[in-house]
Design an enzyme around this catalytic site. Structure first.
Site, mmCIF file in Angstrom:
data_model
loop_
_atom_site.group_PDB
_atom_site.id
_atom_site.type_symbol
_atom_site.label_atom_id
_atom_site.label_comp_id
_atom_site.label_asym_id
_atom_site.label_seq_id
_atom_site.Cartn_x
_atom_site.Cartn_y
_atom_site.Cartn_z
ATOM 1 N N SER A 156 1.100 -1.057 0.173
ATOM 2 C CA SER A 156 0.045 0.050 -0.141
ATOM 3 C C SER A 156 0.869 1.198 0.175
ATOM 4 O O SER A 156 2.081 1.150 0.588
ATOM 5 C CB SER A 156 -0.709 0.087 1.280
ATOM 6 O OG SER A 156 -1.630 1.252 1.453
ATOM 7 N N TYR A 170 -2.356 -0.640 10.341
ATOM 8 C CA TYR A 170 -2.315 -0.914 9.063
ATOM 9 C C TYR A 170 -0.864 -0.296 8.357
ATOM 10 O O TYR A 170 -0.289 -1.240 7.493
ATOM 11 C CB TYR A 170 -3.325 -0.091 8.250
ATOM 12 C CG TYR A 170 -3.644 -0.476 6.842
ATOM 13 C CD1 TYR A 170 -4.044 -1.576 6.525
ATOM 14 C CD2 TYR A 170 -3.340 0.398 5.869
ATOM 15 C CE1 TYR A 170 -4.273 -1.915 5.006
ATOM 16 C CE2 TYR A 170 -3.499 0.133 4.407
ATOM 17 C CZ TYR A 170 -4.061 -1.062 4.367
ATOM 18 O OH TYR A 170 -4.206 -1.321 2.993
HETATM 19 N N1 LIG Z 1 -9.274 -0.998 -0.679
HETATM 20 C C1 LIG Z 1 -8.234 0.303 -0.588
HETATM 21 O O1 LIG Z 1 -8.507 1.259 -0.728
HETATM 22 C C2 LIG Z 1 -6.777 -0.501 -0.629
HETATM 23 C C3 LIG Z 1 -5.712 0.243 -0.524
HETATM 24 C C4 LIG Z 1 -4.546 -0.212 -0.677
HETATM 25 C C5 LIG Z 1 -4.211 -1.390 -0.394
HETATM 26 N N2 LIG Z 1 -5.225 -2.341 -0.340
HETATM 27 C C6 LIG Z 1 -5.060 -3.663 0.004
HETATM 28 O O2 LIG Z 1 -5.769 -4.444 -0.981
HETATM 29 C C7 LIG Z 1 -5.876 -5.765 -0.304
HETATM 30 C C8 LIG Z 1 -7.489 -6.268 -0.731
HETATM 31 O O3 LIG Z 1 -8.262 -5.054 -0.234
HETATM 32 P P1 LIG Z 1 -9.755 -4.926 -0.740
HETATM 33 O O4 LIG Z 1 -9.881 -3.563 -0.835
HETATM 34 O O5 LIG Z 1 -10.220 -5.782 -1.965
HETATM 35 O O6 LIG Z 1 -10.384 -5.431 0.444
HETATM 36 P P2 LIG Z 1 -11.573 -6.539 0.734
HETATM 37 O O7 LIG Z 1 -12.175 -6.564 2.131
HETATM 38 O O8 LIG Z 1 -12.610 -6.113 -0.313
HETATM 39 O O9 LIG Z 1 -10.931 -7.922 0.433
HETATM 40 C C9 LIG Z 1 -10.193 -8.500 1.517
HETATM 41 C C10 LIG Z 1 -10.432 -9.945 1.457
HETATM 42 O O10 LIG Z 1 -9.518 -10.537 2.401
HETATM 43 C C11 LIG Z 1 -10.303 -11.581 3.271
HETATM 44 N N3 LIG Z 1 -9.823 -11.925 4.451
HETATM 45 C C12 LIG Z 1 -9.672 -10.999 5.402
HETATM 46 N N4 LIG Z 1 -9.164 -11.893 6.649
HETATM 47 C C13 LIG Z 1 -8.936 -13.006 6.069
HETATM 48 C C14 LIG Z 1 -8.152 -14.286 6.724
HETATM 49 N N5 LIG Z 1 -7.716 -14.098 7.861
HETATM 50 N N6 LIG Z 1 -8.184 -15.290 6.039
HETATM 51 C C15 LIG Z 1 -8.389 -15.186 4.698
HETATM 52 N N7 LIG Z 1 -9.055 -14.168 3.994
HETATM 53 C C16 LIG Z 1 -9.294 -12.970 4.723
HETATM 54 C C17 LIG Z 1 -11.710 -11.010 3.295
HETATM 55 O O11 LIG Z 1 -12.835 -11.917 3.488
HETATM 56 C C18 LIG Z 1 -11.872 -10.377 2.031
HETATM 57 O O12 LIG Z 1 -12.659 -10.993 1.238
HETATM 58 C C19 LIG Z 1 -5.749 -5.719 1.098
HETATM 59 O O13 LIG Z 1 -4.416 -6.304 1.616
HETATM 60 C C20 LIG Z 1 -5.694 -4.088 1.277
HETATM 61 O O14 LIG Z 1 -4.640 -3.730 2.387
HETATM 62 C C21 LIG Z 1 -6.496 -1.924 -0.351
#
Ligand SMILES: NC(=O)c1ccc[n+]([C@@H]2O[C@H](COP(=O)([O-])OP(=O)(O)OC[C@H]3O[C@@H](n4cnc5c(N)ncnc54)[C@H](O)[C@@H]3O)[C@@H](O)[C@H]2O)c1
Length: 265
Positions: A156, A170
């Site tokens: 990120s 985070y």
């Molecule tokens: N959304 C944003 O703005 C953003 C920005 C930068 C980075 N990210 C990163 O991108 C990645 C995906 O984010 P997203 O926005 O798609 O989030 P999201 O919540 O839509 O998807 C994350 C998924 O991870 C699963 N998960 C959580 N804990 C778990 C566990 N212990 N075991 C297995 N699965 C688990 C959840 O059920 C979910 O389906 C993450 O690492 C997040 O930190 C997101």
């Protein structure tokens, strides 16, 4: 390829062709994981999805199958070592190999540090850091046995810089993911495993809706993005396909910011 050799036109033309490859996406039920799954299928890969929430993976699995590729949905807790080993075993049982891992399972919270319960801080570290480590370790062992592979961690922009909004869990976790990525790239180059990180800026998902509906927070984020818009999950698919493909064979240990210029500015 030896350094004196040229690639054939055929090889260059098929740089981004993922046909015959098997990809595993942790967090495959999420917004980013689902978008990448569809992108991988369009480029020819079979895709295994792994997520703590079984039902969340159904739409992405259907999207993969709709493009004529095989999909497998595996319920998995990335924090639990036995569960992660079972995830990799199921992929190999079903597809016979594992070529690409994307570690998209992740969680976030926004609590000022002075009020952050240490258990909450640890929960973020467990999913984002321990979970990434375990997925990389178990998938990496399989890739070593196969003679190579591609790993994409999800970092990120917050892994590079602080944020006034209370992200001590985070931000720390994503900086650790960036560090782990460089460490594994260095250790596993000899096994022909490329390890890179895709580092998004905030993008639109159901979970970030609340942040983006807050005008002050929306303006704060927009002010940091020279490109002038908030990303959507599909903005990251091209980078994920590239990092999974033969086009990235000499690229390892890179934290690739896909952020509309956030980090550059
Ligand atoms: N959304 C944003 O703005 C953003 C920005 C930068 C980075 N990210 C990163 O991108 C990645 C995906 O984010 P997203 O926005 O798609 O989030 P999201 O919540 O839509 O998807 C994350 C998924 O991870 C699963 N998960 C959580 N804990 C778990 C566990 N212990 N075991 C297995 N699965 C688990 C959840 O059920 C979910 O389906 C993450 O690492 C997040 O930190 C997101």
């Amino acid at each position: 390829m030896e350094s004196s050799e040229r690639m054939s036109d055929e090889e260059v033309a098929h740089f981004f062709d993922l046909r015959g490859k098997v990809a595993l996406i942790s967090g495959g039920g999420g917004a980013l994981g689902g978008a990448i799954a569809r992108g991988f299928a369009i480029h020819g890969a079979d895709v295994a999805l792994a997520d703590a929430l079984a039902a969340a993976m159904e739409p992405a699995a259907a999207e993969v199958r709709a493009r004529g590729r095989r999909a497998l949905a595996i319920t998995c807790d990335v924090v639990d070592e036995a569960s992660v080993q079972s995830m990799v075993d199921q992929v190999v049982d079903e597809f016979g190999r594992l070529d690409v891992l994307v570690t998209a399972a992740g969680i976030a919270n926004r609590i000022p540090t002075e009020r952050m319960p240490v258990e909450e801080w640890q929960r973020i570290m467990d999913v984002n850091v321990r979970g990434t480590f375990l997925c990389c370790q178990k998938a990496g062992i399989q890739m070593i046995a196969q003679g190579g592979g591609k790993i994409i961690t999800i970092g990120s922009v917050r892994g590079f810089q602080g944020n006034p909004g209370g992200y001590s869990g985070y931000t720390t976790s994503k900086a650790a993911v960036h560090g782990l990525t460089k460490q594994l790239a260095t250790e596993w180059a000899k096994y022909k495993i490329n390890v890179n990180s895709l580092a998004p800026a905030l993008f639109q998902t159901p979970l970030t809706k609340q942040v983006l509906e807050d005008k002050a927070l929306y303006d704060f984020h927009m002010a940091r993005i020279p490109w002038g818009r908030i990303a959507v999950p599909d903005d990251f698919v091209g980078a994920a396909v590239f990092l999974s493909s033969d086009a990235a064979d000499f690229l390892t240990g890179v934290i690739l910011n896909v952020d509309g210029g956030w980090i550059a500015s």
